[in-house]
Write a protein that holds these residues in place. Sequence first.
Motif, PDB file in Angstrom:
ATOM      1  N   ALA A  24       0.834  -1.205   0.000  1.00  0.00           N
ATOM      2  CA  ALA A  24       0.000   0.000   0.000  1.00  0.00           C
ATOM      3  C   ALA A  24       0.865   1.251   0.000  1.00  0.00           C
ATOM      4  O   ALA A  24       0.605   2.201  -0.754  1.00  0.00           O
ATOM      5  N   ASP A  99     -12.463   0.155   2.517  1.00  0.00           N
ATOM      6  CA  ASP A  99     -11.826   0.963   1.473  1.00  0.00           C
ATOM      7  C   ASP A  99     -11.661   2.408   1.926  1.00  0.00           C
ATOM      8  O   ASP A  99     -10.647   3.047   1.623  1.00  0.00           O
ATOM      9  N   ARG A 102      -8.662   2.584   4.168  1.00  0.00           N
ATOM     10  CA  ARG A 102      -7.428   2.491   3.386  1.00  0.00           C
ATOM     11  C   ARG A 102      -7.078   3.841   2.769  1.00  0.00           C
ATOM     12  O   ARG A 102      -5.927   4.286   2.832  1.00  0.00           O
TER      13      ARG A 102
END
Length: 115
Positions: A24, A99, A102
């Motif tokens: 990420a 999501d 994130r």
Amino acid sequence: MSAAALKERLRADLKAAMRERKTADVAVLRTLIAAIDNAEAHPIEQFQERLRQRSLADPIGEVPRRELDASTLDAVLEAEAKSRLAAAGDYERGGRSADADRLRQEAALITSYRA
């Protein structure tokens, strides 16, 4: 901080994230480097006539990158963070909280590089 110094720091952090397999962070850091590179590019409209006359391998189309001042560099980072926060809000409203989290983490990482 200058754009060159920030990109150097981002590249060092990118290498570390790659070694640690933080996928990420790797994606965010690559995106930031690309965003800064894009901001350093001159608008093509300034050079269209010059480029139209260019032949293959003619260096006349080569133009040095722009030097970004601190406020422009900060604006690039702010825009990247804001776009992620806006998308996080959309995801949250759509019931996709994982999501959204994130994207908020990505925005926090980007904000850590702001001066």
